[in-house]
Design an enzyme around this catalytic site. Structure first.
Site, PDB file in Angstrom:
ATOM      1  N   GLU A   1      37.776  10.710  48.675  1.00  0.00           N
ATOM      2  CA  GLU A   1      37.420  11.341  49.821  1.00  0.00           C
ATOM      3  C   GLU A   1      38.665  11.616  50.789  1.00  0.00           C
ATOM      4  OE1 GLU A   1      34.446  12.771  49.329  1.00  0.00           O
ATOM      5  OE2 GLU A   1      35.494  13.433  51.060  1.00  0.00           O
TER       6      GLU A   1
HETATM    7  C1  FAD Z   1      35.968   7.145  40.820  1.00  0.00           C
HETATM    8  C2  FAD Z   1      36.491   8.470  41.462  1.00  0.00           C
HETATM    9  C3  FAD Z   1      35.520   9.356  41.955  1.00  0.00           C
HETATM   10  C4  FAD Z   1      35.900  10.385  42.426  1.00  0.00           C
HETATM   11  N1  FAD Z   1      34.908  11.224  42.956  1.00  0.00           N
HETATM   12  C5  FAD Z   1      35.243  12.528  43.099  1.00  0.00           C
HETATM   13  C6  FAD Z   1      34.121  13.620  43.370  1.00  0.00           C
HETATM   14  O1  FAD Z   1      33.054  13.409  43.308  1.00  0.00           O
HETATM   15  N2  FAD Z   1      34.679  14.868  43.571  1.00  0.00           N
HETATM   16  C7  FAD Z   1      35.940  15.354  43.706  1.00  0.00           C
HETATM   17  O2  FAD Z   1      36.275  16.424  44.078  1.00  0.00           O
HETATM   18  N3  FAD Z   1      36.809  14.278  43.458  1.00  0.00           N
HETATM   19  C8  FAD Z   1      36.584  13.067  43.293  1.00  0.00           C
HETATM   20  N4  FAD Z   1      37.300  11.929  43.196  1.00  0.00           N
HETATM   21  C9  FAD Z   1      38.983  12.368  43.215  1.00  0.00           C
HETATM   22  C10 FAD Z   1      39.729  11.904  44.343  1.00  0.00           C
HETATM   23  O3  FAD Z   1      38.986  12.543  45.660  1.00  0.00           O
HETATM   24  C11 FAD Z   1      41.040  12.051  44.297  1.00  0.00           C
HETATM   25  O4  FAD Z   1      41.451  11.172  43.496  1.00  0.00           O
HETATM   26  C12 FAD Z   1      42.034  11.972  45.625  1.00  0.00           C
HETATM   27  O5  FAD Z   1      41.704  12.963  46.490  1.00  0.00           O
HETATM   28  C13 FAD Z   1      43.314  11.746  45.501  1.00  0.00           C
HETATM   29  O6  FAD Z   1      43.858  12.732  44.525  1.00  0.00           O
HETATM   30  P1  FAD Z   1      44.640  12.329  43.356  1.00  0.00           P
HETATM   31  O7  FAD Z   1      44.025  11.300  42.545  1.00  0.00           O
HETATM   32  O8  FAD Z   1      45.050  13.591  42.535  1.00  0.00           O
HETATM   33  O9  FAD Z   1      45.908  11.762  43.665  1.00  0.00           O
HETATM   34  P2  FAD Z   1      47.237  12.602  44.154  1.00  0.00           P
HETATM   35  O10 FAD Z   1      47.029  13.513  45.324  1.00  0.00           O
HETATM   36  O11 FAD Z   1      48.224  12.846  43.019  1.00  0.00           O
HETATM   37  O12 FAD Z   1      47.955  11.310  45.221  1.00  0.00           O
HETATM   38  C14 FAD Z   1      48.913  10.297  44.526  1.00  0.00           C
HETATM   39  C15 FAD Z   1      49.399   9.621  45.840  1.00  0.00           C
HETATM   40  O13 FAD Z   1      50.275  10.525  46.478  1.00  0.00           O
HETATM   41  C16 FAD Z   1      49.988  10.648  47.968  1.00  0.00           C
HETATM   42  N5  FAD Z   1      50.009  11.886  48.342  1.00  0.00           N
HETATM   43  C17 FAD Z   1      49.541  12.916  47.926  1.00  0.00           C
HETATM   44  N6  FAD Z   1      49.922  14.066  48.746  1.00  0.00           N
HETATM   45  C18 FAD Z   1      50.701  13.481  49.852  1.00  0.00           C
HETATM   46  C19 FAD Z   1      51.226  14.122  50.975  1.00  0.00           C
HETATM   47  N7  FAD Z   1      50.991  15.546  50.976  1.00  0.00           N
HETATM   48  N8  FAD Z   1      51.786  13.551  51.734  1.00  0.00           N
HETATM   49  C20 FAD Z   1      51.799  12.086  51.609  1.00  0.00           C
HETATM   50  N9  FAD Z   1      51.276  11.454  50.559  1.00  0.00           N
HETATM   51  C21 FAD Z   1      50.580  12.100  49.731  1.00  0.00           C
HETATM   52  C22 FAD Z   1      48.531  10.177  48.182  1.00  0.00           C
HETATM   53  O14 FAD Z   1      48.106   9.668  49.507  1.00  0.00           O
HETATM   54  C23 FAD Z   1      48.454   8.887  46.807  1.00  0.00           C
HETATM   55  O15 FAD Z   1      48.774   7.898  47.319  1.00  0.00           O
HETATM   56  C24 FAD Z   1      37.247  10.767  42.708  1.00  0.00           C
HETATM   57  C25 FAD Z   1      37.951   9.949  42.266  1.00  0.00           C
HETATM   58  C26 FAD Z   1      37.850   8.859  41.874  1.00  0.00           C
HETATM   59  C27 FAD Z   1      38.734   7.896  41.023  1.00  0.00           C
END
Ligand code: FAD
Length: 560
Positions: A422
């Protein structure tokens, strides 16, 4: 002892700390009287304690499975979900027009808190449905509303949100899923989504995917994203689930926790979808669902913190090492701080919910701005408290906390993701110091002024505590003035500590209000104000430091 829903605690906060009563004075929520609140919370609490909580461990030990393309839920989840749906607990805040109870969102938040403490994995299912209902209420055509919302409210169909793709996490604008018009008002949706919570299950007869995708000529980035309703089974002429849509679950993720919630890799293969809202305005529509879910996820953290705290307290009373361990100062410190942080986070979340409801009931901009400001704080602080309290819960258990049988570790494994999904807590903090300060800090200053005024008014009754809260609010105001003058990069560098400090000032304020309302609560307020609030000053020092020192370190300096 088993999990006990904190009905009395929530009642106290709604009666004395972030008053719920003004909501019942509005036309929209006239039915939400004290008796209604009592009845709803008591009944929901019973379901949590007797039906949901006993299944949480089974969800952890027996994760949802993918069998021949269909997800089979953890033992007992299907029956428990049926009771949630039959009791009309899926969406108590949904509109009466489509069969909902039309109760304030605040009650939904309170119920989600109790359900999360009972069984986080199962609770995530209705949480997503609630957000979807709200998105449809605001953005869908009348046909889609009439077809889907009653079934979602009844819980016979459930909702999911499909944003994330392998290359598009926080940067949702990088998504590639395509939507091609079919010439009959429908679209063919093609692409892969990952991490989709409850992307399939045997709990409901249909699953309604809200999917973000791009039209053929769409602009790059978030401006070219549209939103689509893509059901697992296409509704037939009578509105019943008909033939299977062209989509499937490719696999389930293996996770560190939250095992009872199937996290699906989804493949959409020319699946039939209907547009929700305007072309290329999908992010705005999805934001309705995400905002709802952001507060709800903050509350998941609080619910888990409650469960972890109760377990740690029970253990500390029974475990004997040089006498019962609850008699030792350090154990007493851990328990006191855990309880104080839970109260603070819960009061912030409920204050956010009341502001949301007051905004809806009165249409007043001040309430909308208050809710918008509090949403990222409630999400990030609620989930940080969840993680911290669950971690401390393990510490109270000593070695037994590290042994899975006690269940203390499950709380930490389950709650860890709440700071990630989220919108990560880093992204929440950037929202607070960026978008939520585009009013030059007006909403923030207004809230801080209320905190200062309340602290002044409390000076006679509780001089020491009131003075500390007033001083902290003043420091927060100065830091906010400094933040407004900072560059975006400097703001972002200090966003996380700034948000945490803001939460702690608010937490201290609500503790002070609780102590004024009930003298017996002054002891817990003192724990928060003397031991936790001072950390806000250290956080604000970090927030003011800006980005220069961070970027003075090159990737090579970091060892890259
Ligand atoms: C168990 C689980 C359930 C989930 N359920 C859903 C779901 O139902 N539907 C759905 O669509 N998604 C879902 N997600 C996905 C979830 O919303 C994403 O994992 C989350 O938004 C982060 O994206 P990412 O994992 O690609 O991390 P990344 O975006 O790769 O982030 C990695 C790190 O970089 C930081 N970062 C990234 N961009 C920036 C920026 N611009 N400035 C500063 N810091 C930054 C982040 O804060 C984080 O610390 C789920 C994930 C999990 C693990």
């Amino acid at each position: 002892m088993a999990y006990r829903s904190p009905v009395a605690e929530i009642r106290f906060i709604l009666d004395k700390v972030v008053p719920f009563a003004p909501l019942a004075e509005t036309e929209r929520f006239a039915e939400a009287t004290g008796e209604t609140v009592e009845a709803v919370l008591t009944e929901a609490g019973r379901l949590c304690d007797e039906v949901m909580a006993p299944l949480s461990r089974a969800g952890d030990l027996h994760p949802a499975r993918l069998e021949n393309g269909v997800v089979r839920s953890s033992p007992g989840f299907k029956e428990a979900y049926a009771q949630i749906a039959e009791g009309h607990w899926v969406a108590v805040a949904a509109t009466q027009e489509y069969g909902g109870m039309g109760l304030p969102q605040t009650l939904c938040v309170a119920i989600n808190d109790m359900m999360s403490g009972a069984n986080l994995a199962l609770q995530l299912n209705p949480l997503l449905t609630q957000g979807q209902i709200e998105a449809l209420e605001h953005h869908a055509s009348e046909e889609i509303k009439a077809l889907y919302i009653p079934k979602l409210i009844a819980g016979t169909w459930s909702g999911t949100m499909n944003l994330t793709e392998p290359q598009a996490g926080s940067d949702v604008g990088a998504l590639r899923t395509k939507a091609e018009p079919q010439g009959d008002g429908t679209y063919a949706i093609t692409g892969q989504k990952i991490f989709i919570s409850w992307g399939d299950s045997d709990l409901t007869e249909n699953i309604c995917h809200l999917v973000l995708a791009r039209l053929p000529d769409a602009a790059p980035g978030t401006k070219g994203i549209s939103l689509f309703m893509v059901p697992k089974r296409l509704p037939d002429a009578a509105g019943n689930p008909g033939v299977a849509n062209s989509l499937k679950v490719v696999s389930l993720e293996h996770k560190m926790g939250l095992h009872g919630s199937p996290t699906c890799v989804m493949s959409f293969e020319g699946a039939t979808g209907w547009m929700v809202g305007e072309p290329n305005k999908g992010m705005a529509a999805m934001f309705t669902m995400m905002n709802n879910a952001r507060l709800a996820v903050g509350v998941q953290g609080i619910g888990i913190a409650e469960g972890a705290y109760q377990k740690a307290l029970d253990y500390a009373r029974e475990r004997v090492q040089f006498g019962p361990i609850i008699a030792h100062a350090d154990v007493r410190r851990m328990l006191a701080e855990m309880r104080a942080e839970i109260f603070a986070a819960r009061a912030i979340a409920l204050a956010c919910a009341v502001a949301l409801d007051m905004g809806r009931a009165t249409g007043k901009e001040g309430w909308h701005a208050r809710a918008a400001l509090l949403t990222p704080i409630a999400k990030a602080y609620g989930t940080d408290v969840g993680i911290h309290v669950a971690d401390q819960g393990i510490q109270v258990h000593g070695g037994m906390g590290f042994i899975e049988e006690t269940g203390a570790a499950q709380y930490l494994r389950d709650v860890r993701v709440t700071a990630i999904y989220e919108g990560t807590n880093g992204i929440q903090a950037m929202d607070l110091v960026g978008r939520k300060m585009m009013d030059e800090g007006r909403a923030a200053f207004r809230l801080l002024q209320e905190v200062e005024d309340a602290a002044k008014a409390a000076r006679e009754a509780l001089p020491d505590l009131a003075e500390a809260v007033w001083q902290a609010a003043e420091t927060m105001r100065e830091a906010t003035e400094a933040l407004i003058a900072q560059s975006t990069q400097d703001r972002f560098a200090g966003a996380v500590p700034y948000l945490r400090a803001f939460a702690r000032v608010l937490g201290a304020h609500y503790h002070l209000q609780a102590a004024l309302a009930d003298g017996a609560r002054a002891k817990l307020a003192a724990i928060y104000i003397r031991r936790i609030l001072p950390q806000a000053e250290a956080d604000l020092a970090a927030a003011r430091a800006g980005a220069v020192d961070l970027f003075a370190l090159s990737p090579e300096d970091l060892g890259a």
